[in-house]
Enzyme design. Sequence first.
Site, PDB file in Angstrom:
ATOM      1  N   LYS A  10       0.820  -1.219   0.000  1.00 36.83           N
ATOM      2  CA  LYS A  10       0.000   0.000   0.000  1.00 36.83           C
ATOM      3  C   LYS A  10       0.860   1.279   0.000  1.00 36.83           C
ATOM      4  CE  LYS A  10      -3.956  -2.222   2.336  1.00 36.83           C
ATOM      5  NZ  LYS A  10      -4.919  -2.143   3.467  1.00 36.83           N
ATOM      6  N   TYR A  50     -12.322  -1.698  -3.667  1.00 38.47           N
ATOM      7  CA  TYR A  50     -12.800  -1.892  -2.299  1.00 38.47           C
ATOM      8  C   TYR A  50     -14.333  -1.778  -2.181  1.00 38.47           C
ATOM      9  CZ  TYR A  50      -8.372  -2.272   0.308  1.00 38.47           C
ATOM     10  OH  TYR A  50      -7.179  -2.705   0.836  1.00 38.47           O
ATOM     11  N   PHE A  58     -15.238   3.718   7.180  1.00 42.54           N
ATOM     12  CA  PHE A  58     -13.877   4.066   6.767  1.00 42.54           C
ATOM     13  C   PHE A  58     -13.674   4.043   5.249  1.00 42.54           C
ATOM     14  CE2 PHE A  58     -13.841  -0.512   7.967  1.00 42.54           C
ATOM     15  CZ  PHE A  58     -13.406  -1.096   6.780  1.00 42.54           C
ATOM     16  N   ARG A  86      -1.973 -14.321   4.493  1.00 42.32           N
ATOM     17  CA  ARG A  86      -2.640 -13.554   5.555  1.00 42.32           C
ATOM     18  C   ARG A  86      -1.907 -13.717   6.887  1.00 42.32           C
ATOM     19  NH1 ARG A  86      -7.228 -10.448   4.259  1.00 42.32           N
ATOM     20  NH2 ARG A  86      -7.312 -10.184   6.499  1.00 42.32           N
ATOM     21  N   THR A  92      -5.375  -7.118  10.728  1.00 42.15           N
ATOM     22  CA  THR A  92      -5.689  -5.821  10.122  1.00 42.15           C
ATOM     23  C   THR A  92      -5.194  -4.670  11.001  1.00 42.15           C
ATOM     24  OG1 THR A  92      -7.696  -6.854   9.256  1.00 42.15           O
ATOM     25  CG2 THR A  92      -7.585  -4.446   9.167  1.00 42.15           C
ATOM     26  N   ARG A 103       2.593  -6.467   9.085  1.00 46.27           N
ATOM     27  CA  ARG A 103       1.868  -5.339   9.682  1.00 46.27           C
ATOM     28  C   ARG A 103       2.431  -4.959  11.051  1.00 46.27           C
ATOM     29  NH1 ARG A 103      -4.150  -7.139   7.527  1.00 46.27           N
ATOM     30  NH2 ARG A 103      -4.227  -5.733   5.738  1.00 46.27           N
ATOM     31  N   ASN A 113      -1.969   0.170   6.837  1.00 47.84           N
ATOM     32  CA  ASN A 113      -1.393  -1.065   7.367  1.00 47.84           C
ATOM     33  C   ASN A 113      -0.562  -1.835   6.343  1.00 47.84           C
ATOM     34  OD1 ASN A 113      -3.479  -1.952   5.825  1.00 47.84           O
ATOM     35  ND2 ASN A 113      -4.594  -2.999   7.450  1.00 47.84           N
ATOM     36  N   HIS A 116      -2.194  -5.490   1.508  1.00 48.88           N
ATOM     37  CA  HIS A 116      -3.493  -6.139   1.304  1.00 48.88           C
ATOM     38  C   HIS A 116      -3.245  -7.579   0.867  1.00 48.88           C
ATOM     39  CE1 HIS A 116      -7.511  -7.042  -0.288  1.00 48.88           C
ATOM     40  NE2 HIS A 116      -6.862  -7.620  -1.284  1.00 48.88           N
ATOM     41  N   GLU A 127      -9.892 -10.443  -7.607  1.00 54.51           N
ATOM     42  CA  GLU A 127      -8.880  -9.393  -7.398  1.00 54.51           C
ATOM     43  C   GLU A 127      -7.709  -9.545  -8.370  1.00 54.51           C
ATOM     44  OE1 GLU A 127      -9.849  -8.704  -2.646  1.00 54.51           O
ATOM     45  OE2 GLU A 127      -7.878  -9.457  -3.222  1.00 54.51           O
TER      46      GLU A 127
HETATM   47  P1  ADP Z   1      -7.894  -6.775   5.686  1.00 56.00           P
HETATM   48  O1  ADP Z   1      -7.088  -5.825   4.825  1.00 56.00           O
HETATM   49  O2  ADP Z   1      -7.102  -7.304   6.854  1.00 56.00           O
HETATM   50  O3  ADP Z   1      -8.572  -7.871   4.900  1.00 56.00           O
HETATM   51  P2  ADP Z   1     -10.526  -5.488   5.850  1.00 56.00           P
HETATM   52  O4  ADP Z   1     -10.851  -6.223   4.582  1.00 56.00           O
HETATM   53  O5  ADP Z   1     -11.457  -5.638   7.001  1.00 56.00           O
HETATM   54  O6  ADP Z   1      -9.053  -5.900   6.382  1.00 56.00           O
HETATM   55  O7  ADP Z   1     -10.392  -3.945   5.564  1.00 56.00           O
HETATM   56  C1  ADP Z   1      -9.781  -3.484   4.375  1.00 56.00           C
HETATM   57  C2  ADP Z   1      -8.839  -2.346   4.710  1.00 56.00           C
HETATM   58  O8  ADP Z   1      -9.607  -1.244   5.213  1.00 56.00           O
HETATM   59  C3  ADP Z   1      -7.839  -2.630   5.835  1.00 56.00           C
HETATM   60  O9  ADP Z   1      -6.686  -3.328   5.403  1.00 56.00           O
HETATM   61  C4  ADP Z   1      -7.510  -1.236   6.299  1.00 56.00           C
HETATM   62  O10 ADP Z   1      -6.599  -0.568   5.406  1.00 56.00           O
HETATM   63  C5  ADP Z   1      -8.866  -0.556   6.218  1.00 56.00           C
HETATM   64  N1  ADP Z   1      -9.609  -0.649   7.482  1.00 56.00           N
HETATM   65  C6  ADP Z   1     -10.206  -1.746   8.019  1.00 56.00           C
HETATM   66  N2  ADP Z   1     -10.814  -1.474   9.188  1.00 56.00           N
HETATM   67  C7  ADP Z   1     -10.601  -0.138   9.413  1.00 56.00           C
HETATM   68  C8  ADP Z   1     -10.971   0.774  10.445  1.00 56.00           C
HETATM   69  N3  ADP Z   1     -11.691   0.366  11.494  1.00 56.00           N
HETATM   70  N4  ADP Z   1     -10.573   2.050  10.317  1.00 56.00           N
HETATM   71  C9  ADP Z   1      -9.851   2.483   9.259  1.00 56.00           C
HETATM   72  N5  ADP Z   1      -9.478   1.681   8.239  1.00 56.00           N
HETATM   73  C10 ADP Z   1      -9.834   0.390   8.307  1.00 56.00           C
HETATM   74 MG    MG Z   2     -10.013  -7.727   3.421  1.00 54.95          MG
END
Ligand code: ADP
Ligand code: MG
Length: 139
Positions: A10, A50, A58, A86, A92, A103, A113, A116, A127
């Site tokens: 990212k 997304y 968010f 993962r 996350t 992370r 973070n 992805h 994807e």
């Molecule tokens: P992951 O990337 O671990 O699969 P998610 O699919 O739940 O997590 O969320 C996608 C992305 O959205 C996260 O990697 C992060 O960049 C962002 N994100 C997730 N939860 C939050 C939150 N509570 N506040 C801000 N950004 C968030």
């Molecule tokens: Mg995700």
Amino acid sequence: MIQKTLSIIKPDATERNLQGAILKMIQEAGLKITAMKMIHMTRTQARSFYAVHSDKPFFDSLTEFMCSGPVVVSVLEGENAISSYRQVMGATNPDKADPGTIRKTYALDIERNSVHGSDSPETAEVEISYFFSQLEMAG
Ligand code: ADP
Ligand code: MG
């Protein structure tokens, strides 16, 4: 089972010049990079990628962040690549990520973070084809 998964390094990580360090962690975990490129997404592309999160509070902030700088997208292949990547990524929220994960090591906060990774075989397929054509897939 040999699987493919989509990885994105990212903008928070490319901004800090961490592409090499993160790719090293991926390769040391035994995941093979079978396609890779650096791109800078438009807002529309980030929102489309997304879309599954479009109802989350968010969403706007996340998609602005994802188009704020370049990203490195790659296809990773290996035994159980989806769950294996993962695990390498970590939770996350970096505060909850295990030591030694990408992370935990590099993420700035729950949004910025650093990486992805796809979360299921179905999303991996969608994807990967979002970013790569058949022609761009080496393996
Ligand atoms: P992951 O990337 O671990 O699969 P998610 O699919 O739940 O997590 O969320 C996608 C992305 O959205 C996260 O990697 C992060 O960049 C962002 N994100 C997730 N939860 C939050 C939150 N509570 N506040 C801000 N950004 C968030
Ligand atoms: Mg995700």
